[in-house]
Design a protein around this motif. Structure first.
Motif, short mmCIF file in Angstrom:
data_model
loop_
_atom_site.label_atom_id
_atom_site.label_comp_id
_atom_site.label_asym_id
_atom_site.label_seq_id
_atom_site.Cartn_x
_atom_site.Cartn_y
_atom_site.Cartn_z
N LYS A 157 -6.09 -0.99 -6.05
CA LYS A 157 -7.35 -0.59 -5.40
C LYS A 157 -7.10 -0.25 -3.93
O LYS A 157 -7.57 0.78 -3.43
CB LYS A 157 -8.37 -1.72 -5.53
CG LYS A 157 -9.75 -1.35 -5.07
CD LYS A 157 -10.74 -2.48 -5.35
CE LYS A 157 -12.14 -2.07 -4.94
NZ LYS A 157 -13.12 -3.12 -5.24
N LYS A 158 -6.33 -1.09 -3.25
CA LYS A 158 -6.02 -0.85 -1.84
C LYS A 158 -5.19 0.43 -1.68
O LYS A 158 -5.44 1.24 -0.79
CB LYS A 158 -5.27 -2.05 -1.27
CG LYS A 158 -5.00 -1.96 0.21
CD LYS A 158 -4.32 -3.20 0.75
CE LYS A 158 -4.07 -3.02 2.24
NZ LYS A 158 -3.21 -4.06 2.78
N LEU A 159 -4.21 0.60 -2.57
CA LEU A 159 -3.38 1.80 -2.54
C LEU A 159 -4.22 3.06 -2.74
O LEU A 159 -4.05 4.05 -2.01
CB LEU A 159 -2.29 1.72 -3.63
CG LEU A 159 -1.40 2.94 -3.82
CD1 LEU A 159 -0.50 3.15 -2.60
CD2 LEU A 159 -0.55 2.79 -5.08
N CYS A 160 -5.14 3.01 -3.69
CA CYS A 160 -6.01 4.16 -3.93
C CYS A 160 -6.88 4.47 -2.71
O CYS A 160 -7.05 5.64 -2.35
CB CYS A 160 -6.88 3.91 -5.16
SG CYS A 160 -5.96 3.98 -6.72
N GLU A 161 -7.40 3.42 -2.09
CA GLU A 161 -8.21 3.62 -0.88
C GLU A 161 -7.38 4.24 0.24
O GLU A 161 -7.81 5.19 0.89
CB GLU A 161 -8.80 2.28 -0.42
CG GLU A 161 -9.90 1.76 -1.30
CD GLU A 161 -10.30 0.31 -1.00
OE1 GLU A 161 -9.73 -0.30 -0.06
OE2 GLU A 161 -11.18 -0.21 -1.71
N PHE A 167 2.52 7.95 -3.41
CA PHE A 167 1.48 7.26 -4.17
C PHE A 167 1.95 6.91 -5.58
O PHE A 167 1.80 5.77 -6.03
CB PHE A 167 0.20 8.11 -4.22
CG PHE A 167 -0.85 7.55 -5.11
CD1 PHE A 167 -1.68 6.52 -4.67
CD2 PHE A 167 -1.02 8.03 -6.41
CE1 PHE A 167 -2.66 5.99 -5.51
CE2 PHE A 167 -2.00 7.49 -7.25
CZ PHE A 167 -2.82 6.48 -6.79
N GLU A 168 2.50 7.90 -6.28
CA GLU A 168 2.90 7.69 -7.67
C GLU A 168 3.97 6.61 -7.80
O GLU A 168 3.92 5.79 -8.73
CB GLU A 168 3.41 9.00 -8.29
CG GLU A 168 2.31 10.01 -8.63
CD GLU A 168 1.79 10.78 -7.41
OE1 GLU A 168 2.46 10.76 -6.35
OE2 GLU A 168 0.71 11.38 -7.53
N GLU A 169 4.92 6.59 -6.88
CA GLU A 169 5.97 5.56 -6.92
C GLU A 169 5.39 4.17 -6.67
O GLU A 169 5.74 3.21 -7.37
CB GLU A 169 7.05 5.87 -5.87
CG GLU A 169 7.90 7.07 -6.20
CD GLU A 169 8.81 7.48 -5.05
OE1 GLU A 169 9.94 7.90 -5.33
OE2 GLU A 169 8.39 7.39 -3.87
N CYS A 170 4.50 4.05 -5.71
CA CYS A 170 3.86 2.76 -5.42
C CYS A 170 3.01 2.29 -6.60
O CYS A 170 3.06 1.13 -6.99
CB CYS A 170 3.01 2.85 -4.15
SG CYS A 170 3.97 3.09 -2.65
#
Length: 151
Positions: A92-96, A4-7
């Motif tokens: 937003k999509k990544l967080c979801e 997640f952090e890298e993305c």
């Protein structure tokens, strides 16, 4: 596979990169404001050039005599804002997808000389709770605050 952090970091890098492209890498600092509240995505960006704080449409106010001017056409400004807003949608999509809380506000400061990126996030409503302010109002207030502090 990236975590997640890298993305998240890659998307922020893309946001700063498009702002650098707009200014042809000729700035001391890049400031980027982005917000996502409800269904509203908004963004803005500005710069410190030759130790002057300037909004995206006023870049040529900061150039020295003999320096090449910037293309600050409305079309170019909207192209950059469109890319930043699409990057906010990606966040937003990544967080979801990763079951993470989506920031309602991102403030990024990129120091071109040192390569250092500072990031500040908020997760509570910023302007939807205030009928008087808009995302643009908040971005303009941040611009004035930075200008006064000389950050």
């Amino acid at each position: 596979m990236k975590n997640f952090e890298e993305c998240f970091s890659d998307i922020q890098t893309d946001m700063i990169s498009i702002c650098l492209e707009y200014v042809e890498n000729r700035a001391n600092k890049v400031y980027l404001y982005a917000s996502c509240e409800g269904d509203i995505i908004s963004s803005n960006f500005f710069y410190n050039i030759n130790h002057k704080y300037v909004k995206k449409h006023k870049l040529n106010d900061a150039i020295h005599l003999g320096e090449e001017g910037y293309d600050v056409s409305t079309e170019r400004q909207f192209e950059v804002l469109d890319i930043i807003n699409k990057d906010v949608e990606k966040i937003k999509k990544l967080c979801e997808e990763c079951d993470r809380e989506m920031p309602t506000e991102l403030k990024l400061i990129y120091d071109v000389i040192s390569g250092e990126l500072q990031a500040e996030y908020k997760y509570e409503l910023v302007y939807l709770k205030d009928a008087v302010k808009t995302a643009n109002t908040i971005a303009n207030e941040w611009f004035e605050e930075l200008k006064q502090k000389g950050l």
